[in-house]
Write a protein that holds these residues in place. Sequence first.
Motif, PDB file in Angstrom:
ATOM      1  N   ALA A 198       0.833  -1.206   0.000  1.00  0.00           N
ATOM      2  CA  ALA A 198       0.000   0.000   0.000  1.00  0.00           C
ATOM      3  C   ALA A 198       0.864   1.251   0.000  1.00  0.00           C
ATOM      4  O   ALA A 198       1.923   1.281   0.633  1.00  0.00           O
ATOM      5  CB  ALA A 198      -0.919   0.004   1.225  1.00  0.00           C
ATOM      6  N   PRO A 199       0.447   2.303  -0.689  1.00  0.00           N
ATOM      7  CA  PRO A 199       1.165   3.579  -0.604  1.00  0.00           C
ATOM      8  C   PRO A 199       1.034   4.155   0.802  1.00  0.00           C
ATOM      9  O   PRO A 199       0.158   3.770   1.573  1.00  0.00           O
ATOM     10  CB  PRO A 199       0.457   4.460  -1.640  1.00  0.00           C
ATOM     11  N   ALA A 200       1.918   5.064   1.132  1.00  0.00           N
ATOM     12  CA  ALA A 200       1.910   5.663   2.467  1.00  0.00           C
ATOM     13  C   ALA A 200       0.622   6.460   2.689  1.00  0.00           C
ATOM     14  O   ALA A 200       0.099   7.095   1.773  1.00  0.00           O
ATOM     15  CB  ALA A 200       3.128   6.558   2.640  1.00  0.00           C
ATOM     16  N   PHE A 201       0.120   6.403   3.894  1.00  0.00           N
ATOM     17  CA  PHE A 201      -1.044   7.200   4.265  1.00  0.00           C
ATOM     18  C   PHE A 201      -0.916   7.613   5.721  1.00  0.00           C
ATOM     19  O   PHE A 201      -0.303   6.923   6.537  1.00  0.00           O
ATOM     20  CB  PHE A 201      -2.347   6.433   4.030  1.00  0.00           C
ATOM     21  N   GLU A 202      -1.473   8.753   6.032  1.00  0.00           N
ATOM     22  CA  GLU A 202      -1.444   9.263   7.399  1.00  0.00           C
ATOM     23  C   GLU A 202      -2.697   8.862   8.171  1.00  0.00           C
ATOM     24  O   GLU A 202      -2.631   8.368   9.289  1.00  0.00           O
ATOM     25  CB  GLU A 202      -1.315  10.796   7.395  1.00  0.00           C
ATOM     26  N   VAL A 203      -3.864   9.104   7.571  1.00  0.00           N
ATOM     27  CA  VAL A 203      -5.139   8.870   8.244  1.00  0.00           C
ATOM     28  C   VAL A 203      -5.553   7.415   8.053  1.00  0.00           C
ATOM     29  O   VAL A 203      -5.586   6.911   6.928  1.00  0.00           O
ATOM     30  CB  VAL A 203      -6.227   9.799   7.683  1.00  0.00           C
ATOM     31  N   ALA A 204      -5.858   6.736   9.156  1.00  0.00           N
ATOM     32  CA  ALA A 204      -6.307   5.353   9.108  1.00  0.00           C
ATOM     33  C   ALA A 204      -7.714   5.265   9.683  1.00  0.00           C
ATOM     34  O   ALA A 204      -7.934   5.600  10.850  1.00  0.00           O
ATOM     35  CB  ALA A 204      -5.361   4.445   9.882  1.00  0.00           C
ATOM     36  N   CYS A 205      -8.658   4.821   8.852  1.00  0.00           N
ATOM     37  CA  CYS A 205     -10.068   4.730   9.253  1.00  0.00           C
ATOM     38  C   CYS A 205     -10.451   3.263   9.372  1.00  0.00           C
ATOM     39  O   CYS A 205     -10.450   2.530   8.384  1.00  0.00           O
ATOM     40  CB  CYS A 205     -10.945   5.411   8.207  1.00  0.00           C
ATOM     41  N   MET A 206     -10.761   2.826  10.588  1.00  0.00           N
ATOM     42  CA  MET A 206     -11.126   1.444  10.865  1.00  0.00           C
ATOM     43  C   MET A 206     -12.552   1.357  11.368  1.00  0.00           C
ATOM     44  O   MET A 206     -13.087   2.309  11.920  1.00  0.00           O
ATOM     45  CB  MET A 206     -10.195   0.839  11.924  1.00  0.00           C
ATOM     46  N   GLY A 207     -13.139   0.199  11.215  1.00  0.00           N
ATOM     47  CA  GLY A 207     -14.495   0.014  11.695  1.00  0.00           C
ATOM     48  C   GLY A 207     -14.601  -0.023  13.208  1.00  0.00           C
ATOM     49  O   GLY A 207     -15.640   0.308  13.761  1.00  0.00           O
ATOM     50  N   HIS A 208     -13.506  -0.402  13.869  1.00  0.00           N
ATOM     51  CA  HIS A 208     -13.546  -0.567  15.314  1.00  0.00           C
ATOM     52  C   HIS A 208     -12.301   0.052  15.938  1.00  0.00           C
ATOM     53  O   HIS A 208     -11.203  -0.018  15.380  1.00  0.00           O
ATOM     54  CB  HIS A 208     -13.647  -2.043  15.684  1.00  0.00           C
TER      55      HIS A 208
END
Length: 228
Positions: A198-208
Amino acid sequence: MSRELVAGVWAMEGRASSMFLVADGDDLVLVDAGVPWDAGTIREGVRDAGFGLGDVDRVLVTHYDVDHVGALARLDDELDATVYASDTDGRILTGERKPPLRGAKAVLTRFVSVPLVERPDLEVRFVGEGDTVGSFEVFETPGHTPGHLCFVSDRLGVGLLGDLVRGTADGALRRVPRVFDGNRRRAGESVRAFADRAPAFEVACMGHGEPLAAGGSDALADLAARLA
Protein backbone atom coordinates in the motif's frame (compact mmCIF):
# COMPACT_ATOMS: atom_id res chain seq x y z
CA MET A 1 -23.04 13.23 14.92
CA SER A 2 -19.70 13.37 13.12
CA ARG A 3 -16.24 14.61 14.05
CA GLU A 4 -13.67 15.82 11.57
CA LEU A 5 -10.44 13.83 11.93
CA VAL A 6 -8.58 15.99 9.41
CA ALA A 7 -9.83 18.38 6.75
CA GLY A 8 -12.34 16.52 4.59
CA VAL A 9 -12.50 13.30 6.63
CA TRP A 10 -15.28 12.76 9.17
CA ALA A 11 -15.91 9.83 11.53
CA MET A 12 -19.39 8.74 12.61
CA GLU A 13 -19.73 6.38 15.55
CA GLY A 14 -22.47 3.82 15.09
CA ARG A 15 -23.94 1.29 17.47
CA ALA A 16 -21.45 -1.44 16.57
CA SER A 17 -18.86 0.15 14.25
CA SER A 18 -17.68 3.43 12.80
CA MET A 19 -18.63 4.88 9.44
CA PHE A 20 -16.73 7.60 7.61
CA LEU A 21 -17.35 10.44 5.18
CA VAL A 22 -14.56 11.59 2.87
CA ALA A 23 -14.37 14.53 0.49
CA ASP A 24 -12.54 13.08 -2.51
CA GLY A 25 -12.03 16.15 -4.65
CA ASP A 26 -15.50 17.27 -5.72
CA ASP A 27 -17.03 13.92 -4.75
CA LEU A 28 -18.40 12.91 -1.38
CA VAL A 29 -17.79 9.32 -0.28
CA LEU A 30 -19.58 7.34 2.42
CA VAL A 31 -17.46 4.51 3.81
CA ASP A 32 -19.48 1.56 5.15
CA ALA A 33 -22.98 1.87 6.55
CA GLY A 34 -23.27 0.44 10.06
CA VAL A 35 -26.11 -1.72 11.36
CA PRO A 36 -29.69 -1.14 10.14
CA TRP A 37 -30.42 1.10 13.14
CA ASP A 38 -27.54 3.44 12.24
CA ALA A 39 -29.47 5.08 9.39
CA GLY A 40 -30.35 8.06 11.57
CA THR A 41 -26.76 8.36 12.81
CA ILE A 42 -25.53 8.51 9.22
CA ARG A 43 -28.11 11.12 8.23
CA GLU A 44 -27.17 13.26 11.21
CA GLY A 45 -23.45 12.77 10.68
CA VAL A 46 -23.62 13.77 7.03
CA ARG A 47 -25.67 16.81 8.00
CA ASP A 48 -23.16 17.76 10.73
CA ALA A 49 -20.43 17.71 8.07
CA GLY A 50 -22.42 20.25 6.05
CA PHE A 51 -23.99 17.94 3.48
CA GLY A 52 -27.12 15.94 2.77
CA LEU A 53 -27.40 12.29 1.81
CA GLY A 54 -28.21 13.38 -1.73
CA ASP A 55 -24.72 14.88 -1.93
CA VAL A 56 -23.07 11.46 -1.50
CA ASP A 57 -21.63 10.35 -4.83
CA ARG A 58 -20.53 6.82 -3.93
CA VAL A 59 -20.37 4.32 -1.11
CA LEU A 60 -17.26 2.23 -0.49
CA VAL A 61 -17.96 -1.05 1.27
CA THR A 62 -14.98 -2.72 2.92
CA HIS A 63 -16.85 -5.99 3.53
CA TYR A 64 -20.18 -7.68 4.06
CA ASP A 65 -21.02 -7.76 7.76
CA VAL A 66 -24.25 -6.51 9.29
CA ASP A 67 -22.38 -3.66 11.02
CA HIS A 68 -20.89 -2.43 7.74
CA VAL A 69 -23.76 -2.67 5.24
CA GLY A 70 -26.85 -2.82 7.45
CA ALA A 71 -28.21 0.69 6.96
CA LEU A 72 -27.85 0.92 3.17
CA ALA A 73 -31.39 -0.25 2.43
CA ARG A 74 -32.78 2.24 4.95
CA LEU A 75 -31.03 5.10 3.16
CA ASP A 76 -31.59 4.12 -0.47
CA ASP A 77 -34.58 6.43 -0.90
CA GLU A 78 -32.31 9.39 -0.13
CA LEU A 79 -29.04 8.18 -1.59
CA ASP A 80 -28.32 8.56 -5.29
CA ALA A 81 -24.96 6.84 -5.13
CA THR A 82 -23.19 3.81 -6.56
CA VAL A 83 -21.97 1.20 -4.09
CA TYR A 84 -18.52 -0.33 -4.63
CA ALA A 85 -17.72 -3.70 -3.06
CA SER A 86 -15.74 -6.84 -3.83
CA ASP A 87 -17.21 -9.42 -6.17
CA THR A 88 -17.26 -11.95 -3.33
CA ASP A 89 -18.89 -9.90 -0.58
CA GLY A 90 -20.80 -7.62 -2.94
CA ARG A 91 -22.80 -10.49 -4.42
CA ILE A 92 -24.00 -11.39 -0.94
CA LEU A 93 -25.23 -7.81 -0.60
CA THR A 94 -27.08 -8.03 -3.91
CA GLY A 95 -28.54 -11.44 -3.03
CA GLU A 96 -26.73 -13.22 -5.86
CA ARG A 97 -24.90 -15.61 -3.55
CA LYS A 98 -25.02 -16.85 0.01
CA PRO A 99 -22.08 -16.87 2.40
CA PRO A 100 -20.38 -20.24 2.88
CA LEU A 101 -21.24 -22.35 5.90
CA ARG A 102 -17.69 -23.31 6.79
CA GLY A 103 -16.44 -21.77 10.04
CA ALA A 104 -18.11 -19.99 12.95
CA LYS A 105 -18.07 -16.56 11.32
CA ALA A 106 -19.63 -17.90 8.13
CA VAL A 107 -22.48 -19.37 10.13
CA LEU A 108 -22.89 -16.06 11.98
CA THR A 109 -22.95 -14.20 8.67
CA ARG A 110 -25.55 -16.48 7.11
CA PHE A 111 -27.89 -16.68 10.09
CA VAL A 112 -27.45 -13.21 11.59
CA SER A 113 -26.16 -10.77 8.96
CA VAL A 114 -28.18 -12.03 6.02
CA PRO A 115 -31.58 -12.00 7.82
CA LEU A 116 -30.93 -8.50 9.17
CA VAL A 117 -29.56 -6.90 6.00
CA GLU A 118 -32.11 -5.85 3.41
CA ARG A 119 -31.00 -5.64 -0.21
CA PRO A 120 -30.50 -1.95 -1.08
CA ASP A 121 -32.09 -0.50 -4.18
CA LEU A 122 -28.75 0.92 -5.32
CA GLU A 123 -26.36 0.09 -8.12
CA VAL A 124 -23.56 -2.16 -6.86
CA ARG A 125 -20.31 -2.32 -8.81
CA PHE A 126 -17.72 -4.97 -8.12
CA VAL A 127 -14.07 -3.96 -7.76
CA GLY A 128 -10.85 -5.77 -6.98
CA GLU A 129 -7.10 -5.50 -6.60
CA GLY A 130 -5.62 -2.56 -8.50
CA ASP A 131 -8.92 -0.95 -9.46
CA THR A 132 -9.44 2.71 -8.63
CA VAL A 133 -12.55 4.47 -7.38
CA GLY A 134 -12.00 8.21 -7.46
CA SER A 135 -8.56 8.73 -5.93
CA PHE A 136 -8.78 5.49 -3.94
CA GLU A 137 -6.91 2.36 -5.02
CA VAL A 138 -8.48 -0.99 -4.17
CA PHE A 139 -6.58 -3.68 -2.25
CA GLU A 140 -7.89 -7.19 -1.67
CA THR A 141 -7.34 -8.16 1.97
CA PRO A 142 -9.22 -11.43 2.56
CA GLY A 143 -9.43 -13.16 5.91
CA HIS A 144 -11.87 -11.24 8.04
CA THR A 145 -14.33 -12.03 5.26
CA PRO A 146 -13.45 -13.74 1.96
CA GLY A 147 -13.96 -10.50 0.02
CA HIS A 148 -12.64 -7.90 2.46
CA LEU A 149 -11.24 -4.78 0.76
CA CYS A 150 -9.10 -1.86 1.85
CA PHE A 151 -8.94 1.44 -0.04
CA VAL A 152 -6.04 3.91 -0.04
CA SER A 153 -5.88 7.39 -1.53
CA ASP A 154 -2.28 8.44 -2.10
CA ARG A 155 -3.46 11.95 -2.95
CA LEU A 156 -5.48 12.35 0.23
CA GLY A 157 -3.18 10.32 2.46
CA VAL A 158 -6.16 8.29 3.70
CA GLY A 159 -6.46 4.55 4.27
CA LEU A 160 -9.87 2.89 4.68
CA LEU A 161 -9.06 -0.34 6.50
CA GLY A 162 -12.43 -1.79 7.49
CA ASP A 163 -11.92 -4.69 9.88
CA LEU A 164 -8.45 -5.63 8.69
CA VAL A 165 -7.21 -4.06 11.93
CA ARG A 166 -8.59 -2.07 14.87
CA GLY A 167 -7.35 1.14 16.43
CA THR A 168 -6.27 1.70 20.02
CA ALA A 169 -6.36 4.78 22.21
CA ASP A 170 -2.55 5.02 22.18
CA GLY A 171 -2.38 5.44 18.40
CA ALA A 172 -1.42 1.85 17.60
CA LEU A 173 -3.09 -0.76 15.41
CA ARG A 174 -3.97 -4.24 16.60
CA ARG A 175 -5.63 -7.25 15.05
CA VAL A 176 -9.34 -7.71 15.52
CA PRO A 177 -10.28 -10.41 18.05
CA ARG A 178 -9.74 -13.92 16.70
CA VAL A 179 -13.41 -14.86 16.97
CA PHE A 180 -14.39 -12.21 14.42
CA ASP A 181 -11.98 -13.31 11.67
CA GLY A 182 -13.38 -15.82 9.24
CA ASN A 183 -9.89 -17.12 8.43
CA ARG A 184 -7.33 -15.99 10.99
CA ARG A 185 -4.29 -17.12 9.02
CA ARG A 186 -5.37 -15.36 5.83
CA ALA A 187 -6.23 -12.22 7.77
CA GLY A 188 -2.71 -12.10 9.20
CA GLU A 189 -1.23 -12.64 5.75
CA SER A 190 -3.37 -9.80 4.43
CA VAL A 191 -2.08 -7.42 7.13
CA ARG A 192 1.53 -8.16 6.14
CA ALA A 193 0.91 -8.07 2.38
CA PHE A 194 -1.12 -4.86 2.57
CA ALA A 195 1.57 -3.16 4.65
CA ASP A 196 4.11 -4.09 1.97
CA ARG A 197 2.21 -2.90 -1.09
CA ALA A 198 0.00 0.00 0.00
CA PRO A 199 1.17 3.58 -0.60
CA ALA A 200 1.91 5.66 2.47
CA PHE A 201 -1.04 7.20 4.27
CA GLU A 202 -1.44 9.26 7.40
CA VAL A 203 -5.14 8.87 8.24
CA ALA A 204 -6.31 5.35 9.11
CA CYS A 205 -10.07 4.73 9.25
CA MET A 206 -11.13 1.44 10.86
CA GLY A 207 -14.49 0.01 11.70
CA HIS A 208 -13.55 -0.57 15.31
CA GLY A 209 -11.38 1.30 17.76
CA GLU A 210 -9.93 4.77 17.51
CA PRO A 211 -9.15 6.06 13.99
CA LEU A 212 -5.73 7.61 13.46
CA ALA A 213 -5.40 11.18 12.22
CA ALA A 214 -1.67 10.69 11.59
CA GLY A 215 0.91 7.93 11.39
CA GLY A 216 -1.34 5.34 9.76
CA SER A 217 1.29 3.62 7.60
CA ASP A 218 3.81 3.56 10.44
CA ALA A 219 1.30 1.97 12.79
CA LEU A 220 0.41 -0.62 10.15
CA ALA A 221 4.09 -1.41 9.54
CA ASP A 222 4.63 -1.86 13.29
CA LEU A 223 1.77 -4.35 13.47
CA ALA A 224 2.96 -6.23 10.37
CA ALA A 225 6.47 -6.51 11.86
CA ARG A 226 5.05 -8.08 15.02
CA LEU A 227 3.26 -10.67 12.90
CA ALA A 228 6.36 -11.62 10.89
